[in-house]
Motif scaffolding. Structure first.
Motif, PDB file in Angstrom:
ATOM      1  N   GLU A   1       0.821  -1.208   0.000  1.00  0.00           N
ATOM      2  CA  GLU A   1       0.000   0.000   0.000  1.00  0.00           C
ATOM      3  C   GLU A   1       0.856   1.260   0.000  1.00  0.00           C
ATOM      4  O   GLU A   1       0.507   2.251  -0.643  1.00  0.00           O
ATOM      5  CB  GLU A   1      -0.916   0.006   1.236  1.00  0.00           C
ATOM      6  CG  GLU A   1      -2.020  -1.030   1.208  1.00  0.00           C
ATOM      7  CD  GLU A   1      -3.055  -0.756   0.129  1.00  0.00           C
ATOM      8  OE1 GLU A   1      -3.295   0.433  -0.185  1.00  0.00           O
ATOM      9  OE2 GLU A   1      -3.612  -1.722  -0.414  1.00  0.00           O
ATOM     10  N   ALA A   2       1.976   1.229   0.724  1.00  0.00           N
ATOM     11  CA  ALA A   2       2.833   2.418   0.819  1.00  0.00           C
ATOM     12  C   ALA A   2       3.450   2.805  -0.516  1.00  0.00           C
ATOM     13  O   ALA A   2       3.854   3.966  -0.699  1.00  0.00           O
ATOM     14  CB  ALA A   2       3.933   2.185   1.854  1.00  0.00           C
ATOM     15  N   GLY A   3       3.525   1.865  -1.460  1.00  0.00           N
ATOM     16  CA  GLY A   3       4.113   2.167  -2.753  1.00  0.00           C
ATOM     17  C   GLY A   3       3.126   2.552  -3.819  1.00  0.00           C
ATOM     18  O   GLY A   3       3.509   2.770  -4.980  1.00  0.00           O
ATOM     19  N   LYS A   4       1.843   2.659  -3.485  1.00  0.00           N
ATOM     20  CA  LYS A   4       0.835   2.974  -4.488  1.00  0.00           C
ATOM     21  C   LYS A   4       0.770   4.474  -4.771  1.00  0.00           C
ATOM     22  O   LYS A   4       1.253   5.300  -3.999  1.00  0.00           O
ATOM     23  CB  LYS A   4      -0.532   2.452  -4.029  1.00  0.00           C
ATOM     24  CG  LYS A   4      -0.620   0.929  -4.045  1.00  0.00           C
ATOM     25  CD  LYS A   4      -2.006   0.435  -3.723  1.00  0.00           C
ATOM     26  CE  LYS A   4      -2.081  -1.093  -3.833  1.00  0.00           C
ATOM     27  NZ  LYS A   4      -3.430  -1.604  -3.485  1.00  0.00           N
TER      28      LYS A   4
ATOM     29  N   ARG B  19       1.825   8.188  -2.712  1.00  0.00           N
ATOM     30  CA  ARG B  19       2.837   9.130  -3.221  1.00  0.00           C
ATOM     31  C   ARG B  19       2.227  10.509  -3.450  1.00  0.00           C
ATOM     32  O   ARG B  19       2.867  11.540  -3.202  1.00  0.00           O
ATOM     33  CB  ARG B  19       3.432   8.587  -4.515  1.00  0.00           C
ATOM     34  CG  ARG B  19       4.336   7.379  -4.318  1.00  0.00           C
ATOM     35  CD  ARG B  19       5.225   7.138  -5.537  1.00  0.00           C
ATOM     36  NE  ARG B  19       4.427   6.725  -6.685  1.00  0.00           N
ATOM     37  CZ  ARG B  19       4.211   5.464  -7.023  1.00  0.00           C
ATOM     38  NH1 ARG B  19       4.721   4.490  -6.260  1.00  0.00           N
ATOM     39  NH2 ARG B  19       3.493   5.149  -8.076  1.00  0.00           N
ATOM     40  N   THR B  20       0.980  10.557  -3.911  1.00  0.00           N
ATOM     41  CA  THR B  20       0.301  11.837  -4.087  1.00  0.00           C
ATOM     42  C   THR B  20       0.089  12.526  -2.746  1.00  0.00           C
ATOM     43  O   THR B  20       0.247  13.759  -2.632  1.00  0.00           O
ATOM     44  CB  THR B  20      -1.061  11.619  -4.775  1.00  0.00           C
ATOM     45  OG1 THR B  20      -0.862  10.955  -6.022  1.00  0.00           O
ATOM     46  CG2 THR B  20      -1.771  12.940  -5.016  1.00  0.00           C
TER      47      THR B  20
ATOM     48  N   SER C 129       3.284  14.124   6.034  1.00  0.00           N
ATOM     49  CA  SER C 129       4.494  13.472   6.496  1.00  0.00           C
ATOM     50  C   SER C 129       4.370  11.962   6.319  1.00  0.00           C
ATOM     51  O   SER C 129       3.282  11.433   6.085  1.00  0.00           O
ATOM     52  CB  SER C 129       4.739  13.805   7.968  1.00  0.00           C
ATOM     53  OG  SER C 129       3.722  13.235   8.774  1.00  0.00           O
ATOM     54  N   GLU C 130       5.492  11.274   6.438  1.00  0.00           N
ATOM     55  CA  GLU C 130       5.478   9.818   6.278  1.00  0.00           C
ATOM     56  C   GLU C 130       4.603   9.153   7.334  1.00  0.00           C
ATOM     57  O   GLU C 130       3.884   8.184   7.047  1.00  0.00           O
ATOM     58  CB  GLU C 130       6.908   9.287   6.371  1.00  0.00           C
ATOM     59  CG  GLU C 130       7.039   7.794   6.093  1.00  0.00           C
ATOM     60  CD  GLU C 130       6.692   7.445   4.656  1.00  0.00           C
ATOM     61  OE1 GLU C 130       6.228   6.311   4.425  1.00  0.00           O
ATOM     62  OE2 GLU C 130       6.858   8.301   3.770  1.00  0.00           O
ATOM     63  N   LEU C 131       4.637   9.691   8.543  1.00  0.00           N
ATOM     64  CA  LEU C 131       3.834   9.117   9.618  1.00  0.00           C
ATOM     65  C   LEU C 131       2.343   9.331   9.373  1.00  0.00           C
ATOM     66  O   LEU C 131       1.525   8.436   9.599  1.00  0.00           O
ATOM     67  CB  LEU C 131       4.246   9.730  10.956  1.00  0.00           C
ATOM     68  CG  LEU C 131       3.758   9.027  12.226  1.00  0.00           C
ATOM     69  CD1 LEU C 131       4.303   7.603  12.290  1.00  0.00           C
ATOM     70  CD2 LEU C 131       4.156   9.814  13.460  1.00  0.00           C
ATOM     71  N   GLN C 132       1.983  10.525   8.887  1.00  0.00           N
ATOM     72  CA  GLN C 132       0.577  10.803   8.586  1.00  0.00           C
ATOM     73  C   GLN C 132       0.066   9.935   7.446  1.00  0.00           C
ATOM     74  O   GLN C 132      -1.048   9.405   7.496  1.00  0.00           O
ATOM     75  CB  GLN C 132       0.410  12.286   8.252  1.00  0.00           C
ATOM     76  CG  GLN C 132       0.570  13.219   9.443  1.00  0.00           C
ATOM     77  CD  GLN C 132       0.521  14.672   9.026  1.00  0.00           C
ATOM     78  OE1 GLN C 132       0.989  15.044   7.944  1.00  0.00           O
ATOM     79  NE2 GLN C 132      -0.045  15.511   9.875  1.00  0.00           N
TER      80      GLN C 132
END
Length: 325
Positions: free
Chosen positions: A218-221, A225-226, A233-236
């Motif tokens: 999911e993190a790579g979809k 990225r948008t 932020s990455e955490l959000q």
């Protein structure tokens, strides 16, 4: 959705009949009613009259699946399978070979099973999801690498090792909690700590690795990225998007586990002396008590069907596309 639920519910009786028939066939391939009588009577040279009397008292004096001496429908209804199976669908499980009511035993043993299984389930889900998110947050780092190595190592170790090792270290060496047993009231917490801890640790490797794979995908979809490009932020992004959408496949594995909460854990309850449904099933298998074994398999199949239905319904809560369809 309503039509789908009704259709699934109509499938349930057919599935239960098939599971019941399979259990019946497997059990009597291993043991005939005569073998069961000899085991229960406990006499090596038991007389044929005693065997026939034992079978007649418990309803095993009829043919198993087909009664050639009966006419019409009676050829299938005047059998052990039909007479023992029909009552199960109204939850009348009869009495065990020792004379105790099976339904009463199940209801009394469900409490200890849930007392162990629920904390293990909730705490294990929280710990594994949190650990998987931590690995995804620090992906491609040394923490992610060694976390993956730890997960693979824990997956490779048998659950018996955690049980025996935990009892030896925490109970026998450190004397922190009782090694086995079960108590009522406030005293029950002393007996819960070790089996719950072992249950969480034993499932940490496989579950964390699976959740990490889901969250990492999911993190790579594109939508994640948008979100990052818009200033999140990455955490959000991890908690607002990755965790929410990653819960869809997670629910499949989580809801299906629900039946095991009621059925208990065979190994855990046996090794820790917990009077739950898991140890009840093990004792019935050792005693070759067919009615108890089949009742537990029947309840397990029913709960599994309910779990799959709840899985489909839970999709509507986390995936808007399912509601639109």
């Amino acid at each position: 959705m309503l039509a789908y639920i009704v259709r699934r519910l109509l499938y349930a009786p057919l599935i239960l009949v098939g599971v019941n028939l399979l259990t019946f066939a497997l059990f009597f391939v291993v043991n005939t009613p005569d073998d069961m009588a000899r085991m229960q009577l406990g006499v090596k040279r038991v007389t044929p009259e005693a065997i026939e009397r034992w079978k007649a008292e418990r309803g095993y004096d009829k043919p198993l699946l087909f009664n050639a001496s009966a006419n019409g429908v009676g050829a299938f209804t005047h059998t052990v399978f039909f007479e023992k199976s029909l009552r199960m669908f109204v939850f009348d499980f009869g009495r065990a070979d020792d004379g105790r009511d099976i339904a009463t035993e199940i209801s009394s043993r469900m409490g200890p099973s849930l007392t162990i299984a629920l904390p293990t389930f909730v705490l294990g889900l929280f710990v594994t999801v949190a650990f998987a998110l931590l690995l995804v947050f620090f992906r491609s780092s040394y923490l992610d690498f060694w976390g993956g190595v730890l997960c693979v190592g824990m997956m490779s170790i048998s659950g018996l090792f955690y049980i025996i090792g935990g009892q030896w270290l925490i109970s026998k060496i450190w004397h922190l909690v009782p090694i086995s047993g079960y108590g009522g009231g406030a005293d029950v917490s002393r007996f819960l700590v070790l089996p719950v801890l072992i249950g969480v640790v034993g499932g940490l490797g496989a579950s964390s690795r699976w959740y990490r794979t889901i969250f990492l995908e999911e993190a790579g979809k594109d939508y994640v990225r948008t979100a990052r490009a818009k200033g999140l932020s990455e955490l959000q992004a991890l908690f607002r998007h990755v965790l929410k959408n990653g819960m869809i496949p997670v629910l499949t594995g989580v809801v299906v586990v629900i039946p095991s909460l009621f059925m208990g854990s065979l190994l855990t309850e046996s090794f820790f002396g917990i009077p739950g449904l898991g140890s009840y099933t093990i004792d019935a298998i050792n005693a070759q008590d067919f009615l108890i074994v089949r009742a537990m398999v029947f309840i397990g199949a029913l709960l599994y069907i309910v779990g799959l239905l709840l899985t489909d319904l839970s999709y509507t809560l986390v995936d808007p596309r399912v509601r639109l369809e």
